[in-house]
Design an enzyme around this catalytic site. Sequence first.
Site, PDB file in Angstrom:
ATOM      1  N   CYS A   4      16.956 -16.572   6.219  1.00  0.00           N
ATOM      2  CA  CYS A   4      16.051 -17.692   6.527  1.00  0.00           C
ATOM      3  C   CYS A   4      15.122 -17.377   7.699  1.00  0.00           C
ATOM      4  CB  CYS A   4      16.829 -18.977   6.761  1.00  0.00           C
ATOM      5  SG  CYS A   4      18.074 -18.910   8.062  1.00  0.00           S
TER       6      CYS A   4
ATOM      7  N   ASP B  40      11.340 -25.789   5.120  1.00  0.00           N
ATOM      8  CA  ASP B  40      12.690 -25.259   4.949  1.00  0.00           C
ATOM      9  C   ASP B  40      12.665 -24.052   4.018  1.00  0.00           C
ATOM     10  OD1 ASP B  40      15.364 -24.808   4.328  1.00  0.00           O
ATOM     11  OD2 ASP B  40      15.869 -26.925   4.212  1.00  0.00           O
TER      12      ASP B  40
ATOM     13  N   HIS C 267      15.103 -22.388   2.696  1.00  0.00           N
ATOM     14  CA  HIS C 267      16.375 -22.166   2.004  1.00  0.00           C
ATOM     15  C   HIS C 267      16.316 -22.402   0.494  1.00  0.00           C
ATOM     16  CE1 HIS C 267      17.551 -22.605   6.233  1.00  0.00           C
ATOM     17  NE2 HIS C 267      18.530 -21.772   5.931  1.00  0.00           N
TER      18      HIS C 267
END
Length: 227
Positions: A44, A171, A173
Amino acid sequence: MSLFPDIHWGLPFPASPTRAALVSGSYLYYHYGCDGVDDRGWGCGYRTLQTLCSWLTAAGVGPDPLQPVPGLRDFQRALVEMGDKPPTFTGSRDWIGTVEATLCIDHFFGVPCKLVHCPRGEGLGGQVEALYAHFQGGGGPIMVGGDADSASKGLLGVCSSRHGHHLLVLDPHYYGGAGSLEREGAQAGGWVRWQALASFDPTSFYNLCLPQCQSRGELTSARALPQ
């Protein structure tokens, strides 16, 4: 590799903000698996760093205006060359944070970054005005990471209302190949979202990496909004 740009466009503001500032310029959304590498659980920080680099590339920043966004192994090799990591780091699944991001942005683009430490208990609450200043001044995406909240993420904006402050979170992810997630899916899935400042983990410290570079395009400034 076809990645979707500027996936926050069209995302509604939360509540009725009286003040807001958003990222200037253009970026690409880098996420788990977007280049065929399965980096779930460790990549990440690299993906958020790639998003920051994509903004610099789009702005034509650096000694080489055709500098592509580096890959995961490129970052690892650079950190080894700089003496920050041992040779075994290249090809590993070791994660990186804001300090490594700062080193890599300077290495590949010649752009310094400001590192901000937000102590445990204070969290990000003390940095609201700094975030407004960054985005109002034409700044690009910001990288944020912590300890209790160790998931790296990007910040694309800030807004305020009588209900408090919200941060625009990117984000990394999501897992999938390039082109498998477009703007509507990213927004519906919460991969780009407004998150209340109060919902960030109060037990975590946070570090911010703010590239010290302004967009050469039209700025999206902090502004007063009608109540």
